[in-house]
Design an enzyme around this catalytic site. Structure first.
Site, PDB file in Angstrom:
ATOM      1  N   PHE A   1       5.982   2.472  -1.216  1.00 31.06           N
ATOM      2  CA  PHE A   1       5.528   1.992   0.094  1.00 31.06           C
ATOM      3  C   PHE A   1       4.021   2.179   0.161  1.00 31.06           C
ATOM      4  O   PHE A   1       3.520   3.281  -0.104  1.00 31.06           O
ATOM      5  CB  PHE A   1       6.164   2.768   1.242  1.00 31.06           C
ATOM      6  CG  PHE A   1       5.494   2.497   2.572  1.00 31.06           C
ATOM      7  CD1 PHE A   1       5.981   1.514   3.426  1.00 31.06           C
ATOM      8  CD2 PHE A   1       4.347   3.196   2.958  1.00 31.06           C
ATOM      9  CE1 PHE A   1       5.341   1.235   4.623  1.00 31.06           C
ATOM     10  CE2 PHE A   1       3.702   2.922   4.167  1.00 31.06           C
ATOM     11  CZ  PHE A   1       4.194   1.944   5.002  1.00 31.06           C
ATOM     12  N   GLU A   2       3.331   1.125   0.506  1.00 30.85           N
ATOM     13  CA  GLU A   2       1.890   1.222   0.739  1.00 30.85           C
ATOM     14  C   GLU A   2       1.511   0.123   1.703  1.00 30.85           C
ATOM     15  O   GLU A   2       2.015  -0.999   1.590  1.00 30.85           O
ATOM     16  CB  GLU A   2       1.097   0.942  -0.550  1.00 30.85           C
ATOM     17  CG  GLU A   2       0.904   2.091  -1.494  1.00 30.85           C
ATOM     18  CD  GLU A   2       0.132   1.694  -2.767  1.00 30.85           C
ATOM     19  OE1 GLU A   2       0.093   0.505  -3.112  1.00 30.85           O
ATOM     20  OE2 GLU A   2      -0.423   2.602  -3.393  1.00 30.85           O
ATOM     21  N   ILE A   3       0.650   0.443   2.645  1.00 28.37           N
ATOM     22  CA  ILE A   3      -0.025  -0.613   3.398  1.00 28.37           C
ATOM     23  C   ILE A   3      -1.501  -0.330   3.201  1.00 28.37           C
ATOM     24  O   ILE A   3      -1.973   0.755   3.543  1.00 28.37           O
ATOM     25  CB  ILE A   3       0.330  -0.594   4.895  1.00 28.37           C
ATOM     26  CG1 ILE A   3       1.823  -0.887   5.088  1.00 28.37           C
ATOM     27  CG2 ILE A   3      -0.505  -1.628   5.655  1.00 28.37           C
ATOM     28  CD1 ILE A   3       2.287  -0.892   6.534  1.00 28.37           C
TER      29      ILE A   3
END
Ligand code: GDP
Ligand code: MN
Length: 385
Positions: free
Chosen positions: A271-273
């Site tokens: 998960f990365e934004i």
């Protein structure tokens, strides 16, 4: 880890709290979901798309970019299109961004990988996994399909979101001037990155970078420091072989290393934004080049998660990072469940307290959430169910 507390208490607040209707009135950010996958992972990808559509994207309609080192087949493409009404693009990865670079001797690298396989290092013996980690470390943001975007949200097969996300995290990141967002931080398996810290700290030193406060997140606290012979990993000869730029890396000064040892903490990058301009910056490129030229993506099994994390440590400050602690998220066996999620509304199950789950617990938990989803089918309700 202590530094997460540091990020969250000193610099970072939950963007939006309480129950709310999704606010879709503002224009979208220039952003897309990025999914690297293989045809055989279709089922896992569908699960992930279903989950993010249900909990976020049915309101926001952000586009998807699917990337693959091979070619996506028509079944994959057509099936995906059935699960979202958003624009979807499928791209193939140029061999230049995948696999051995031309300055490495493939024979040496293959031997190195085989050795890691023999040593039972997780994914260490899988050449494709090494290629994937290097792609996510230094190339995905250079892919032609991502050129038009400024932000991305990474999506992997077999993930699940537990809570409705009823605000636009991209807009919040922009509004609060953030660069990188995560939802889980864990410790890396030591044997996958024996020398990563030496190179990352050399990068910092060579470029005269002083910590802006995030680097400390990755430094083993003094009292836990053990100076043991087995912890001193000499640079393997193979790592340096065929490495034209090694001469530019100064010898590690033992004095300078004093008190600085990697604590193995990293943002879990499935998960990365994040803001693509950071990855595309000269500073990040220099960091990637230095790490890459060490050979560590092949002779060790450096993950893109510690690479992104140590780059952030060297180049960013805690105020640049956002901890999405309000996102309920699970990737295969590890999860982050916001404390306020199910407790008020449904009986609390022991598995909701767990951060690691075996297959049985995952199945039970899925059933639990399915029941709850069914109850809430028609309403938006609270952000966290
Ligand atoms: P894990 O999460 O570390 O267990 O590793 P995964 O197997 O989930 O791989 C991480 C991401 O890279 C996922 O999105 C995979 O679909 C993708 N991936 C891994 N290896 C390959 C590969 O050889 N080719 C492609 N196209 N994608 C891959
Ligand atoms: Mn995965």
């Amino acid at each position: 880890p202590p530094a997460i507390r540091k990020i969250s208490e000193d610099h970072d607040k939950v963007f939006v709290t309480g129950c709310l209707e999704p606010d879709t009135s503002q224009p979208r950010a220039n952003a897309a979901f990025v999914v690297l996958a293989r045809n055989k992972e279709l089922d896992g990808v569908i699960q992930s798309v279903k989950s993010i559509e249900r909990h976020f994207n049915r309101w926001y309609h952000y586009p998807y970019v699917f990337l693959n080192d091979g070619e996506f087949n028509s079944t994959f493409k057509e099936t995906i299109m059935n699960y979202t009404s958003s624009p979807v693009e499928f791209g193939q990865i140029d061999p230049k961004m995948w696999g051995f670079p031309d300055w490495i001797d493939p024979k040496v690298a293959k031997e190195g990988i085989a050795k890691q396989g023999d040593a039972a290092i997780m994914y260490g013996g899988m050449e494709s996994y090494h290629a994937m980690c290097r792609f996510y470390s230094g190339f995905f943001y250079k892919h032609e399909l991502l050129q038009k975007y400024e932000w991305y949200w990474r999506l992997e097969p077999e993930i699940k979101y537990f809570c409705d996300i009823t605000y636009d995290p991209f807009l919040k990141m922009i509004e609060t001037n953030k660069t990188y967002g995560f939802t889980i931080a864990v410790k890396e398996l030591k044997e996958t990155v024996p020398n990563i810290w030496r190179y990352a700290s050399a990068y910092k030193r060579v470029n005269n970078l002083t910590s802006q406060g995030l680097w400390e997140m990755f430094v083993e606290p003094q009292e836990e420091k053990k100076v043991e012979e087995e912890d001193k990993h000499p640079l393997p000869e193979e790592i340096l072989r065929g490495d034209p730029s090694h001469a530019s890396i100064p010898e590690i000064d033992p004095e300078a290393m004093e008190g600085e040892k990697y604590n193995m903490c990293h943002f879990w990058s499935n998960f990365e934004i994040a803001k693509l301009s950071w990855f595309r910056s000269q500073a990040y490129e220099d960091f990637f080049q230095m790490m890459d030229r060490s050979g560590g993506f092949w002779m060790e099994r450096w993950g893109d998660a510690p690479i992104h994390s140590l780059a952030a440590g060297a180049l960013l400050a805690p105020r640049d990072i956002h901890y999405f602690r309000d996102f309920g998220y699970r990737h295969t066996t590890i999860q982050h469940c916001p404390a306020n999620a199910p407790a008020r509304q449904m009986p609390r199950h022991p598995f909701l307290e767990k951060t690691t789950l075996d297959l049985k617990a995952r199945k039970e938990e899925d059933e639990y959430w399915e029941t709850w989803d069914a109850v809430k089918e028609n309403g938006v309700g609270c952000r966290c169910k």
